[in-house]
Design a protein around this motif. Sequence first.
Motif, PDB file in Angstrom:
ATOM      1  N   SER A  71       1.879  10.396  11.010  1.00  0.00           N
ATOM      2  CA  SER A  71       1.110  10.857   9.860  1.00  0.00           C
ATOM      3  C   SER A  71       1.966  11.819   9.056  1.00  0.00           C
ATOM      4  O   SER A  71       2.908  12.408   9.573  1.00  0.00           O
ATOM      5  CB  SER A  71      -0.191  11.528  10.300  1.00  0.00           C
ATOM      6  N   VAL A 106      -0.973   6.374  -0.527  1.00  0.00           N
ATOM      7  CA  VAL A 106      -1.704   5.622   0.484  1.00  0.00           C
ATOM      8  C   VAL A 106      -1.340   4.139   0.433  1.00  0.00           C
ATOM      9  O   VAL A 106      -1.179   3.494   1.462  1.00  0.00           O
ATOM     10  CB  VAL A 106      -3.226   5.800   0.316  1.00  0.00           C
ATOM     11  N   ALA A 107      -1.213   3.627  -0.767  1.00  0.00           N
ATOM     12  CA  ALA A 107      -0.885   2.203  -0.914  1.00  0.00           C
ATOM     13  C   ALA A 107       0.405   1.868  -0.183  1.00  0.00           C
ATOM     14  O   ALA A 107       0.547   0.791   0.393  1.00  0.00           O
ATOM     15  CB  ALA A 107      -0.769   1.839  -2.395  1.00  0.00           C
ATOM     16  N   ARG A 110      -0.209   3.105   4.104  1.00  0.00           N
ATOM     17  CA  ARG A 110      -1.222   2.468   4.933  1.00  0.00           C
ATOM     18  C   ARG A 110      -0.749   1.205   5.637  1.00  0.00           C
ATOM     19  O   ARG A 110      -0.977   1.047   6.833  1.00  0.00           O
ATOM     20  CB  ARG A 110      -2.480   2.202   4.118  1.00  0.00           C
ATOM     21  N   HIS A 115      -1.080   7.629   7.838  1.00  0.00           N
ATOM     22  CA  HIS A 115      -2.149   8.163   7.004  1.00  0.00           C
ATOM     23  C   HIS A 115      -1.858   9.593   6.617  1.00  0.00           C
ATOM     24  O   HIS A 115      -1.363  10.371   7.433  1.00  0.00           O
ATOM     25  CB  HIS A 115      -3.474   8.050   7.743  1.00  0.00           C
ATOM     26  N   PRO A 116      -2.172   9.937   5.372  1.00  0.00           N
ATOM     27  CA  PRO A 116      -1.854  11.275   4.904  1.00  0.00           C
ATOM     28  C   PRO A 116      -2.937  12.292   5.273  1.00  0.00           C
ATOM     29  O   PRO A 116      -4.120  11.997   5.243  1.00  0.00           O
ATOM     30  CB  PRO A 116      -1.783  11.108   3.388  1.00  0.00           C
ATOM     31  N   VAL A 117      -2.466  13.465   5.628  1.00  0.00           N
ATOM     32  CA  VAL A 117      -3.362  14.578   5.899  1.00  0.00           C
ATOM     33  C   VAL A 117      -3.375  15.446   4.649  1.00  0.00           C
ATOM     34  O   VAL A 117      -2.321  15.875   4.170  1.00  0.00           O
ATOM     35  CB  VAL A 117      -2.864  15.407   7.091  1.00  0.00           C
ATOM     36  N   LEU A 118      -4.567  15.670   4.141  1.00  0.00           N
ATOM     37  CA  LEU A 118      -4.708  16.380   2.876  1.00  0.00           C
ATOM     38  C   LEU A 118      -4.650  17.890   3.091  1.00  0.00           C
ATOM     39  O   LEU A 118      -5.442  18.445   3.863  1.00  0.00           O
ATOM     40  CB  LEU A 118      -6.060  15.998   2.278  1.00  0.00           C
TER      41      LEU A 118
ATOM     42  N   GLU B  89      -7.410   2.064  -3.662  1.00  0.00           N
ATOM     43  CA  GLU B  89      -6.992   3.456  -3.562  1.00  0.00           C
ATOM     44  C   GLU B  89      -6.989   4.124  -4.936  1.00  0.00           C
ATOM     45  O   GLU B  89      -7.275   5.305  -5.059  1.00  0.00           O
ATOM     46  CB  GLU B  89      -5.585   3.576  -2.980  1.00  0.00           C
ATOM     47  N   PRO B 116      -8.346  17.182   6.890  1.00  0.00           N
ATOM     48  CA  PRO B 116      -8.822  15.805   6.843  1.00  0.00           C
ATOM     49  C   PRO B 116      -7.694  14.798   6.634  1.00  0.00           C
ATOM     50  O   PRO B 116      -6.758  15.044   5.886  1.00  0.00           O
ATOM     51  CB  PRO B 116      -9.760  15.808   5.644  1.00  0.00           C
TER      52      PRO B 116
END
Lengths: 350, 350
Positions: A71, A106-107, A110, A115-118, B89, B116
């Motif tokens: 991630s 994300v595109a 993924r 997955h990115p952590v905001l 997205e 998140p």
Amino acid sequence: MSTDLPPLQGTPTLEDVARVAGVSRATVSRVINGIRNVAPDIQETVQQAIATTGYVPNRAARSLVTRRTGSVALVVSGAGGDAGGEPFESQVFADPFFGRVAGGAVAFLRPRGIHPVLMFAETAHARDQVIGYLRQGSADGALLVSTHGEDPLPRLIVEAGLPAVLWARPARPTPISYVDLSHRAGAELAADRLVARGCRRVATISGPFDVRASQDRLSGFQDAMARYGHPYIPGVEGNFTHDSGEAGMHRLLAEHPDIDGVFAANDLMAQGALLALREHGRAVPDDVAVIGFDDSSAATACRPQLTTVRQPMEDMAGEMARLLLAHIEDPDFQVTSVIFPPALVVRQSA
Amino acid sequence: MSTDLPPLQGTPTLEDVARVAGVSRATVSRVINGIRNVAPDIQETVQQAIATTGYVPNRAARSLVTRRTGSVALVVSGAGGDAGGEPFESQVFADPFFGRVAGGAVAFLRPRGIHPVLMFAETAHARDQVIGYLRQGSADGALLVSTHGEDPLPRLIVEAGLPAVLWARPARPTPISYVDLSHRAGAELAADRLVARGCRRVATISGPFDVRASQDRLSGFQDAMARYGHPYIPGVEGNFTHDSGEAGMHRLLAEHPDIDGVFAANDLMAQGALLALREHGRAVPDDVAVIGFDDSSAATACRPQLTTVRQPMEDMAGEMARLLLAHIEDPDFQVTSVIFPPALVVRQSA
DNA sequence: GTGAAAGCGCTAACAT
DNA sequence: ATGTTAGCGCTTTCAC
């Protein structure tokens, strides 16, 4: 049929799968990680066992040994405090900009199972939290979008030796990869268009001066106009919000009532300018032509629709992600910068 | 001064801190996790050692034993495919809605050291990926925002026994906690206002029928108007986008030229309606009053500014996060739903 | 109050 | 081609 095995309690582990398949943990691990050197029939047996047990690899355990999390952090860094007490988290997404960047990242990520952590980093404490998070190995690297120039985060990240890629060139030279747009070229496109339309008294609503992109769009525009014989360009400073664009246009009109063309440093401000112009009874584009920047959703949500300088944000964000993975993969990957070209999108406003 | 210790290579571990402090790993672990039963002076020594070594606990190792990750998934689930081939997205953040929800969740989670992970689930494959991610223990639970009613994800999550909280009541009864707005009450506020202004021929631009919230806003509005003596309310179905609002208003005007009030199921569509009305030369609010829903940034970005039904999204998202943590903390935490009241924000359009 | 020791579930040498 | 084994860094009984 099958030998009776003790029932599994809780989530199945590699061990369980191995037992069911009648092989060793290592073999199961190999088929899971797609390493060759496993006989086809054994492979089949293992797959079967995985299916029947409903096995899912434990991320923490894997992470512990591989030292990879799969991630990345998506960090929005900035000063905050502009929008009248609204919390930074809420402000961030007020500009369609961030959503597009997030979507673009994300595109790319993924399909690769990442997955990115905001995360937000608008205070010293929040920045420390981000650095700590990365140092904990909670994410393999960071995609960093700064909203203002003097952001100390890039330096902190470099000092901590963490993989990261920036959106936009850092204000002060920092050995870190980044992706950017040629803002000067974009501003030039706007100037060309305005002049080609026959505008003679153009003005500009710039972004905040502490953002490098703002400076470049401003100076790029001024230089281009100077080349067209307009050495002096009236300008006001906005902060990329709708309201600041509206207020800026009012000020511009008060000081230079004869303006016939405006270049705003983003679409939100251009949209605000449109409102001010209408209030003053100026027709757009006939009395005053307006050009925005970004080609965001705001550009088509107003009338007349905005002619604007397109920034391929999704592609740029994708490139950021690509570079970040390269840095993560290979710690010696060379610091790289990729500059994208802008494009003029002609609609109704100019 | 101090005994010479072998230099540390790589990131310091608990072991290293223990050695420097001259205590056992267990003791260091205790002070880090704030467990009492550690002598104050030892505590001090350990803190010192942590500082000098620059120790940061390894997330994966901790996670492996505690079975907690300290992160939650923020998943946006839906059908996608509306906005002309644009990837999901990118569509997601086109509505200011999601940004506010994300911001609200972060505002609650961040002080608790939780961040998140952004995920999208618009296809069966993506949904499986989300479930797999959660089952791997990559996140402790999920905050789920569905964009349409028939989303299978809530059910999948319940079946997998994963902690989760939904934005909005699920279409089909599912034993899962959620946070929602009283959409009917919101629609009523709009009806009250329109009637109070003296509107006699009102219409509505609804959201997509496969979204429960759309249905409730529509039927709530119809019912309220019926009580005012207007049993039949012309309506068109939109899809929550700006363009659909504009198109919807054109259709409405074509079929019912004498309309004097419009309730749109969100601000984006209301904004689009404003455009269509202007094109038809109708003054807002004098000829036609318009009310939106959400109180999003779009509401103040248009002229006249929108009177709208406010949904306290940040608070609602915060409550989602609160419920989720409760579920994670206590697996027996009861399934709960929290319904928020709407409020009418009066601006210029009605 | 503190330490010793046993894993958590996995990968990756190293043997075979 | 497959199995054995040694950890990865941490928390957590269980003794003392």
